[in-house]
Design an enzyme around this catalytic site. Structure first.
Site, PDB file in Angstrom:
ATOM      1  CG  LEU A 125      -1.947   1.129   1.630  1.00  0.00           C
ATOM      2  CD1 LEU A 125      -2.958   1.531   0.533  1.00  0.00           C
ATOM      3  CD2 LEU A 125      -2.506   1.042   2.807  1.00  0.00           C
ATOM      4  CD  GLU A 127       1.902   4.487  -4.397  1.00  0.00           C
ATOM      5  OE1 GLU A 127       2.124   5.736  -4.813  1.00  0.00           O
ATOM      6  OE2 GLU A 127       1.271   3.840  -5.117  1.00  0.00           O
ATOM      7  N   PRO A 128       6.467   5.980  -1.745  1.00  0.00           N
ATOM      8  CG  PRO A 128       8.102   6.169  -3.242  1.00  0.00           C
ATOM      9  CD  PRO A 128       6.878   5.528  -2.863  1.00  0.00           C
ATOM     10  CB  ILE A 157       6.869  -4.112   0.621  1.00  0.00           C
ATOM     11  CG1 ILE A 157       6.110  -2.770  -0.040  1.00  0.00           C
ATOM     12  CG2 ILE A 157       5.563  -4.856   0.685  1.00  0.00           C
ATOM     13  CD1 ILE A 157       4.913  -1.914   0.664  1.00  0.00           C
ATOM     14  NE  ARG A 268      23.936  -4.483  39.245  1.00  0.00           N
ATOM     15  CZ  ARG A 268      25.040  -4.634  39.106  1.00  0.00           C
ATOM     16  NH1 ARG A 268      25.741  -5.525  39.037  1.00  0.00           N
ATOM     17  NH2 ARG A 268      25.758  -3.290  39.146  1.00  0.00           N
ATOM     18  CG  HIS A 338      18.630  -5.233  32.014  1.00  0.00           C
ATOM     19  ND1 HIS A 338      17.223  -5.163  32.064  1.00  0.00           N
ATOM     20  CD2 HIS A 338      18.925  -6.649  32.143  1.00  0.00           C
ATOM     21  CE1 HIS A 338      16.738  -6.358  32.085  1.00  0.00           C
ATOM     22  NE2 HIS A 338      17.646  -7.308  32.107  1.00  0.00           N
ATOM     23  CD  GLU A 363      -0.489  -3.869   9.865  1.00  0.00           C
ATOM     24  OE1 GLU A 363      -1.491  -4.060  10.432  1.00  0.00           O
ATOM     25  OE2 GLU A 363      -0.128  -5.037   9.507  1.00  0.00           O
ATOM     26  CB  THR A 365       2.008   7.037  12.628  1.00  0.00           C
ATOM     27  OG1 THR A 365       0.811   7.932  12.234  1.00  0.00           O
ATOM     28  CG2 THR A 365       2.785   7.214  11.370  1.00  0.00           C
ATOM     29  CB  SER A 366       1.194   6.946  17.781  1.00  0.00           C
ATOM     30  OG  SER A 366       1.571   5.538  18.292  1.00  0.00           O
TER      31      SER A 366
HETATM   32  N1  CAA Z   1     -13.269   0.254   6.548  1.00  0.00           N
HETATM   33  C1  CAA Z   1     -13.962   0.344   5.414  1.00  0.00           C
HETATM   34  N2  CAA Z   1     -13.999   1.647   4.816  1.00  0.00           N
HETATM   35  C2  CAA Z   1     -13.049   2.580   5.100  1.00  0.00           C
HETATM   36  C3  CAA Z   1     -12.446   2.685   6.496  1.00  0.00           C
HETATM   37  C4  CAA Z   1     -12.583   1.095   7.029  1.00  0.00           C
HETATM   38  N3  CAA Z   1     -11.728   1.030   8.351  1.00  0.00           N
HETATM   39  N4  CAA Z   1     -11.688   3.706   6.781  1.00  0.00           N
HETATM   40  C5  CAA Z   1     -12.238   4.518   5.823  1.00  0.00           C
HETATM   41  N5  CAA Z   1     -13.079   3.787   4.695  1.00  0.00           N
HETATM   42  C6  CAA Z   1     -13.701   4.451   3.626  1.00  0.00           C
HETATM   43  C7  CAA Z   1     -14.368   5.538   4.031  1.00  0.00           C
HETATM   44  O1  CAA Z   1     -15.760   5.225   4.513  1.00  0.00           O
HETATM   45  C8  CAA Z   1     -14.483   6.465   2.763  1.00  0.00           C
HETATM   46  O2  CAA Z   1     -15.423   5.846   1.951  1.00  0.00           O
HETATM   47  P1  CAA Z   1     -16.185   6.684   0.887  1.00  0.00           P
HETATM   48  O3  CAA Z   1     -15.254   7.360  -0.175  1.00  0.00           O
HETATM   49  O4  CAA Z   1     -17.226   5.849   0.283  1.00  0.00           O
HETATM   50  O5  CAA Z   1     -16.986   7.678   1.706  1.00  0.00           O
HETATM   51  C9  CAA Z   1     -13.182   6.183   2.358  1.00  0.00           C
HETATM   52  O6  CAA Z   1     -12.630   4.974   3.063  1.00  0.00           O
HETATM   53  C10 CAA Z   1     -12.263   7.365   2.465  1.00  0.00           C
HETATM   54  O7  CAA Z   1     -12.116   7.437   4.091  1.00  0.00           O
HETATM   55  P2  CAA Z   1     -11.357   8.738   4.655  1.00  0.00           P
HETATM   56  O8  CAA Z   1     -11.923  10.007   4.073  1.00  0.00           O
HETATM   57  O9  CAA Z   1     -11.687   8.551   6.230  1.00  0.00           O
HETATM   58  O10 CAA Z   1      -9.940   8.444   4.252  1.00  0.00           O
HETATM   59  P3  CAA Z   1      -8.760   9.252   4.363  1.00  0.00           P
HETATM   60  O11 CAA Z   1      -8.312   9.543   3.070  1.00  0.00           O
HETATM   61  O12 CAA Z   1      -9.076  10.507   5.183  1.00  0.00           O
HETATM   62  O13 CAA Z   1      -7.852   8.335   5.230  1.00  0.00           O
HETATM   63  C11 CAA Z   1      -6.911   7.248   7.049  1.00  0.00           C
HETATM   64  C12 CAA Z   1      -8.093   7.876   6.344  1.00  0.00           C
HETATM   65  C13 CAA Z   1      -7.399   6.725   8.524  1.00  0.00           C
HETATM   66  C14 CAA Z   1      -5.851   8.454   7.551  1.00  0.00           C
HETATM   67  C15 CAA Z   1      -6.006   6.333   6.327  1.00  0.00           C
HETATM   68  O14 CAA Z   1      -5.457   6.758   5.064  1.00  0.00           O
HETATM   69  C16 CAA Z   1      -5.050   5.419   7.184  1.00  0.00           C
HETATM   70  O15 CAA Z   1      -5.517   4.641   7.641  1.00  0.00           O
HETATM   71  N6  CAA Z   1      -3.861   5.910   7.033  1.00  0.00           N
HETATM   72  C17 CAA Z   1      -2.679   5.051   7.296  1.00  0.00           C
HETATM   73  C18 CAA Z   1      -2.166   4.195   6.375  1.00  0.00           C
HETATM   74  C19 CAA Z   1      -1.605   2.843   6.975  1.00  0.00           C
HETATM   75  O16 CAA Z   1      -2.215   2.405   8.185  1.00  0.00           O
HETATM   76  N7  CAA Z   1      -0.676   2.258   6.414  1.00  0.00           N
HETATM   77  C20 CAA Z   1      -0.202   0.957   6.750  1.00  0.00           C
HETATM   78  C21 CAA Z   1       0.659   0.275   5.654  1.00  0.00           C
HETATM   79  S1  CAA Z   1       0.578  -1.439   5.794  1.00  0.00           S
HETATM   80  C22 CAA Z   1       1.991  -1.900   7.097  1.00  0.00           C
HETATM   81  O17 CAA Z   1       2.518  -1.042   7.712  1.00  0.00           O
HETATM   82  C23 CAA Z   1       2.183  -3.298   7.141  1.00  0.00           C
HETATM   83  C24 CAA Z   1       3.654  -3.605   7.803  1.00  0.00           C
HETATM   84  O18 CAA Z   1       4.477  -3.483   7.148  1.00  0.00           O
HETATM   85  C25 CAA Z   1       3.372  -4.108   9.248  1.00  0.00           C
END
Ligand code: CAA
Length: 380
Positions: A125, A127-128, A157, A268, A338, A363, A365-366
């Site tokens: 998911l 990207e830069p 990734i 300790r 420690h 997944e 940030t905080s």
């Molecule tokens: N479930 C289903 N649909 C959802 C949803 C959810 N939890 N959250 C949002 N949506 C839907 C909304 O309903 C909305 O739908 P419509 O367009 O039909 O209205 C659409 O998605 C857009 O929603 P938002 O306007 O809320 O979206 P946003 O652009 O403001 O972004 C965000 C929301 C929460 C900031 C999201 O971009 C986000 O979670 N960002 C963080 C990204 C992330 O977690 N990346 C992790 C990468 S994977 C990884 O890290 C794996 C690893 O290596 C360990």
């Protein structure tokens, strides 16, 4: 809410703890030093049915509940956060999107192999230029006959280079923003698809983190996951549950920090008694123990919601936010308990310190978890 694990869940906990102690503990230090992917351990986990715990048996999984899966990530992470994240990414965001959104054919072709451990999964998911703002991704997919042509790149990734299958998100309609994103199942051998630079990370050594590069990558139409434009929802809904996995990983790190610290504080001696009986250290242990219990309750509450088919987004974000912050805090305190030894590689707490931090970053940030939680609270 039932605060006890069922007999089946307790059996899973014991089995994974025994496995982690016997098969993972002995290799943890070497894996941290060499940064080599623990292929043998992952293969053994496949044989034990750990690579598809919540997937029904008809699709090659163990057919257990989501809580059992979270228990497994937690127990593995208590010994190795690296193994924890490999399993979490493989299952929550590498396999589940196909299980929940795939066609019957896609499930038979991919989920059966992922859940049995024959294949390893990954999730593309980020990207830069699109991290927290995942909806702003720029990778494009253009349909040409019975293929989509993908161009763009992904970064950070997990499992990249080791995975057989990648869930990749690309825009099929850039004007529509996040509503123009589509998900694809990308085989590792797809022409035009390559794994790029491997990151040298602060911690989680052994877990591969690399770029993905798409240059006119040809993905068959039958590998589109869901309809065009559904990709962002597929990503977000699977991340909801994925964040419970990261909470469980963070909890495992905090538990390890507490166990090492209390063990050391008993042994300790300074000023004529164990340092744990000195208030300065004793109070640190008290805080760590309390925070571990609180993180456990949040994590398993979120897992229970998911297991029983209830919405879990808010609780997953709360669990991840809290558990990741106390993982970092406990690891810092463990080094402090420690003393000088904690700052050396002779003791495992410096590794916990390096492994913990990323739980507050990946997944979501905080800061993003707070955004998700506050949106839920405002919508109630
Ligand atoms: N479930 C289903 N649909 C959802 C949803 C959810 N939890 N959250 C949002 N949506 C839907 C909304 O309903 C909305 O739908 P419509 O367009 O039909 O209205 C659409 O998605 C857009 O929603 P938002 O306007 O809320 O979206 P946003 O652009 O403001 O972004 C965000 C929301 C929460 C900031 C999201 O971009 C986000 O979670 N960002 C963080 C990204 C992330 O977690 N990346 C992790 C990468 S994977 C990884 O890290 C794996 C690893 O290596 C360990």
């Amino acid at each position: 809410m039932n605060l006890r694990f069922t007999e089946e869940q307790e059996m899973m906990r014991k089995m994974v703890r025994d496995f982690a102690e016997a098969e993972i503990r002995p290799i943890v230090e070497n894996m941290d030093e060499t940064d080599e992917f623990p292929r043998e351990v992952i293969d053994k986990m496949g044989e034990l049915g750990l690579m598809g715990i919540p997937i029904p048996e008809e699709y090659g999984g163990a057919g257990m509940d989501f809580t059992s899966y979270i228990i497994a990530i937690n127990e593995l992470s208590r010994v190795s956060a690296t193994i924890g994240v490999i399993l979490s990414v493989h299952t929550s965001v590498g396999t589940n999107p196909i299980y929940y959104f795939g066609t019957e054919e896609q499930k038979k072709k991919y989920v059966t192999k992922l859940a049995s451990g024959e294949y390893l999964g990954a999730f593309g998911l980020t990207e830069p230029g699109a991290g927290s703002d995942a909806g702003g991704l720029k990778t494009k997919a253009v349909r040409k006959g019975d293929h989509y042509i993908l161009n763009g790149s992904k970064v950070f990734i997990t499992n990249a280079g080791e995975a057989d299958v990648y869930i990749v998100f690309a825009s099929t309609n850039p004007e529509e923003g996040s509503r123009g994103i589509t998900a694809f199942i990308v085989d590792k051998n797809t022409p035009g698809f390559e794994v790029g630079k491997k990151e040298k990370k602060m911690g989680l050594n052994g877990s591969n983190t690399s770029e993905l590069i798409f240059e006119d990558a040809k993905v068959p139409v039958e590998n589109r996951l869901g309809e065009e434009g559904m990709g962002f929802k597929i990503a977000m809904s699977n991340l909801d549950a994925g964040r419970i996995g990261i909470a469980a990983q963070a909890l495992g790190i905090a538990q390890a920090a507490l166990e090492y610290s209390s063990g050391y504080a008993k042994e300790r001696q300074q000023f004529g008694k164990p340092i744990g009986l000195q208030q300065g250290i004793g109070f640190k242990l008290a805080d760590m123990g309390t925070e571990v219990e609180a993180a456990k309750l949040l994590t398993f509450k979120a897992a229970n919601l998911k297991s029983t088919g209830k919405p879990c987004g808010k609780d997953a974000s709360m669990a991840k936010l809290f558990a990741s912050s106390i993982a970092t805090k406990s690891a810092i305190e463990a080094v402090q308990v420690h003393g000088g030894y904690g700052y050396t590689k002779e003791y495992p707490v410096e590794r916990l310190f390096r492994d913990a931090k990323v739980c507050e970053i990946y997944e979501g940030t905080s800061e993003i978890q707070r955004l998700v939680i506050s949106k839920h609270l405002m919508n109630n």
